[in-house]
Design an enzyme around this catalytic site. Structure first.
Site, PDB file in Angstrom:
ATOM      1  N   HIS A 257       0.836  -1.206   0.000  1.00 22.59           N
ATOM      2  CA  HIS A 257       0.000   0.000   0.000  1.00 22.59           C
ATOM      3  C   HIS A 257       0.870   1.254   0.000  1.00 22.59           C
ATOM      4  O   HIS A 257       0.642   2.186  -0.786  1.00 22.59           O
ATOM      5  CB  HIS A 257      -0.904  -0.043   1.239  1.00 22.59           C
ATOM      6  N   GLU A 258       1.861   1.271   0.861  1.00 17.48           N
ATOM      7  CA  GLU A 258       2.728   2.448   0.964  1.00 17.48           C
ATOM      8  C   GLU A 258       3.634   2.593  -0.258  1.00 17.48           C
ATOM      9  O   GLU A 258       3.864   3.705  -0.734  1.00 17.48           O
ATOM     10  CB  GLU A 258       3.564   2.365   2.246  1.00 17.48           C
TER      11      GLU A 258
ATOM     12  N   HIS B  95       1.788   4.298  -3.039  1.00 15.28           N
ATOM     13  CA  HIS B  95       1.772   5.760  -2.892  1.00 15.28           C
ATOM     14  C   HIS B  95       3.060   6.358  -3.452  1.00 15.28           C
ATOM     15  O   HIS B  95       3.034   7.310  -4.241  1.00 15.28           O
ATOM     16  CB  HIS B  95       1.651   6.144  -1.420  1.00 15.28           C
TER      17      HIS B  95
END
Length: 240
Positions: free
Chosen positions: A26-27, A30
């Site tokens: 998820h990170e 980003h």
């Protein structure tokens, strides 16, 4: 004294590992989208890596899940946010939205991959065994290896649905706040920013005060109509 069975302990450890790997992706999502939009902050700090150790947060990755395991409740955790500099983005307003959407999108992609594998397994076994897999919800050393695989896939799908929809809540620092801000202008945007300053107290009220005082869980209701609904639909498709 808290009674923790070996099966429950293993299940909780699996959940922690799944959450950390999924949160790391998820990170990274980003940071990768920010990089593609002109901001190389995450790359400069060595955070565009799939190595979960680079995204480890001492409290969110270790202390919090461990304490939740001891309390016997659902186990959750989070990774260290990937840094990015909005002033480096080529088109800040649009690119901030894309960066925010990248995290939840990565979780939805993981849900899709897990569901595809689960679908293949669910349609390769006899109908009678398929029904057993669909209803089994507990880890046990007596169950078959295939049952373990299915349950791990279930946890993987569920964890990513929770990560996706939790991060879509429109309160800072969650991704949903950037999505809401994109569609607001002028006074509405300024009002939203003013309310956002109280996002942490609001989250505490929603997560803890409401459930304890009124026996009502807004977050539980939210997950019922989002993550739970999608999860149940996936199981129906995979095992019917």
């Amino acid at each position: 004294m808290i009674n923790v069975t070996p099966e429950a302990l293993i299940r909780d450890l699996i959940v922690v590992i799944i959450v950390m790997l999924s949160a790391s992706l998820h990170e990274v999502a980003h940071g990768w989208v920010a990089y593609k939009c002109g901001d190389n902050t995450a790359k400069e700090q060595g955070r565009l890596t799939l190595n979960p150790l680079a995204h480890l947060d001492v409290f969110g990755s270790l202390i919090l899940p461990f304490c939740m395991m001891l309390m016997g409740g659902p186990v959750f955790g989070y990774a260290k946010p990937v840094p990015y500099n909005p002033y480096r983005l080529r088109n800040r307003r649009v690119d901030e939205l894309l960066v925010a959407l990248a995290g939840p999108a990565s979780n939805l992609i993981q849900v899709l991959l897990g569901a595809v594998v689960l679908f293949v397994i669910g349609h390769m076994v006899p109908t009678s065994f398929r029904a057993l897999l669909a209803t089994s919800a507990q880890f046990s050393f007596s169950t078959s290896p295939l049952n373990w695989v299915v349950q791990i896939l279930n946890l993987y799908i569920w964890a990513n649905l929770i990560l996706c929809f939790f991060n879509l809540i429109p309160l800072p620092p969650l991704d949903g706040s950037h999505i809401i801000a994109f569609f607001l202008k002028g006074r509405a945007l300024q009002t939203y920013y003013q309310i956002s300053r109280y996002s942490l107290p609001i989250l505490i009220v929603v997560l803890y005060v409401f459930p304890m005082m009124f026996h009502v869980s807004p977050l539980g209701w939210y997950f019922d109509v989002t993550a739970s609904a999608v999860y149940e639909g996936i199981l129906r498709v995979c095992f019917v």
